[in-house]
Design a protein around this motif. Sequence first.
Motif, PDB file in Angstrom:
ATOM      1  N   LYS A 180       0.804  -1.218   0.000  1.00  0.00           N
ATOM      2  CA  LYS A 180       0.000   0.000   0.000  1.00  0.00           C
ATOM      3  C   LYS A 180       0.841   1.274   0.000  1.00  0.00           C
ATOM      4  O   LYS A 180       0.395   2.306  -0.489  1.00  0.00           O
ATOM      5  N   TYR A 181       2.064   1.198   0.566  1.00  0.00           N
ATOM      6  CA  TYR A 181       2.830   2.425   0.759  1.00  0.00           C
ATOM      7  C   TYR A 181       4.297   2.257   0.384  1.00  0.00           C
ATOM      8  O   TYR A 181       4.877   1.175   0.503  1.00  0.00           O
ATOM      9  N   LYS A 186       0.837   4.474  -2.496  1.00  0.00           N
ATOM     10  CA  LYS A 186       1.039   5.873  -2.146  1.00  0.00           C
ATOM     11  C   LYS A 186       2.426   6.055  -1.531  1.00  0.00           C
ATOM     12  O   LYS A 186       2.889   5.213  -0.752  1.00  0.00           O
ATOM     13  N   ASN A 190      -0.024   0.661  -7.568  1.00  0.00           N
ATOM     14  CA  ASN A 190      -0.923   1.778  -7.252  1.00  0.00           C
ATOM     15  C   ASN A 190      -0.772   2.168  -5.779  1.00  0.00           C
ATOM     16  O   ASN A 190      -1.756   2.385  -5.054  1.00  0.00           O
ATOM     17  N   ASP A 238       2.440  13.408  -5.927  1.00  0.00           N
ATOM     18  CA  ASP A 238       1.213  14.093  -6.320  1.00  0.00           C
ATOM     19  C   ASP A 238       0.251  14.221  -5.157  1.00  0.00           C
ATOM     20  O   ASP A 238       0.583  13.900  -4.010  1.00  0.00           O
ATOM     21  N   GLU A 239      -0.970  14.670  -5.452  1.00  0.00           N
ATOM     22  CA  GLU A 239      -1.946  14.958  -4.397  1.00  0.00           C
ATOM     23  C   GLU A 239      -2.453  13.699  -3.702  1.00  0.00           C
ATOM     24  O   GLU A 239      -3.061  13.775  -2.628  1.00  0.00           O
ATOM     25  N   ASN A 240      -2.211  12.536  -4.282  1.00  0.00           N
ATOM     26  CA  ASN A 240      -2.654  11.293  -3.653  1.00  0.00           C
ATOM     27  C   ASN A 240      -1.654  10.741  -2.641  1.00  0.00           C
ATOM     28  O   ASN A 240      -1.972   9.820  -1.897  1.00  0.00           O
ATOM     29  N   ASP A 241      -0.455  11.317  -2.630  1.00  0.00           N
ATOM     30  CA  ASP A 241       0.562  10.842  -1.703  1.00  0.00           C
ATOM     31  C   ASP A 241       0.377  11.484  -0.328  1.00  0.00           C
ATOM     32  O   ASP A 241      -0.442  12.383  -0.143  1.00  0.00           O
ATOM     33  N   ILE A 242       1.165  11.022   0.636  1.00  0.00           N
ATOM     34  CA  ILE A 242       0.988  11.430   2.032  1.00  0.00           C
ATOM     35  C   ILE A 242       2.232  12.175   2.492  1.00  0.00           C
ATOM     36  O   ILE A 242       3.336  11.619   2.482  1.00  0.00           O
ATOM     37  N   LYS A 295       5.511   2.435  -7.378  1.00  0.00           N
ATOM     38  CA  LYS A 295       4.250   3.155  -7.163  1.00  0.00           C
ATOM     39  C   LYS A 295       3.224   2.795  -8.224  1.00  0.00           C
ATOM     40  O   LYS A 295       2.057   2.494  -7.911  1.00  0.00           O
ATOM     41  N   GLU A 296       3.623   2.805  -9.485  1.00  0.00           N
ATOM     42  CA  GLU A 296       2.685   2.534 -10.579  1.00  0.00           C
ATOM     43  C   GLU A 296       2.296   1.059 -10.633  1.00  0.00           C
ATOM     44  O   GLU A 296       1.143   0.724 -10.928  1.00  0.00           O
TER      45      GLU A 296
END
Length: 210
Positions: free
Chosen positions: A50-51, A75, A73, A107-111, A69-70
Amino acid sequence: MHLKNIIVGVIHTNSYLIIDDETRDAAIVDPGFNADKLIKVIDESDVNLKYIMLTHAHFDHCFEANIIKEHYNAKIICNELSKEVASNDDYNQAMSFMHKHLELNLDENDIYLKDNDEFNVGSLTFKLLHIGGHTIDSSAYYQKENRMVFTGDTLFFESVGRCDLPGGDNEMLFTNLENKITSLPTNTRVLPGHGSETTIEHELLYNEYI
């Protein structure tokens, strides 16, 4: 919790696969190179990746993070300052060592975390400790219940991270190592970005820098 150490790249970066035994959720720490090798280990471990946890955005810790990451999928989890390091050739050192730009897709989906922020990988809780010193974004990840800390390039076996590269700060490194890392319980396992595993107790006894 289960942990696998996979050594990647010519600089022998320690990449760690963290697995929560309860949920089979997982995270990979610092996937710098050898994405195919990492994917093979992840797939053979039968986990839900997941991460991607980055200790900092030097090229040898994240150069192939986009591939991981790709593929899953996943984060990326990192210090909020890692965006600045990733976008700056002087800071991330990819051009200096690889003669290539670092292409890290944040990007905006990352933490993005600040000092002392916590997050979960399955049932496992981690805390980001912002150390700085080696790079402006250098961070450690502390897992209290299993007594371990992933220190990236801040604390090594009987050594510490270099501070002579762009963004380095010698005083910040030593101040934060004392206040945030070596003050952890002495039986805490130290999982560094390069080299052998150690403990807080061992470093307090034998590390001449702290």
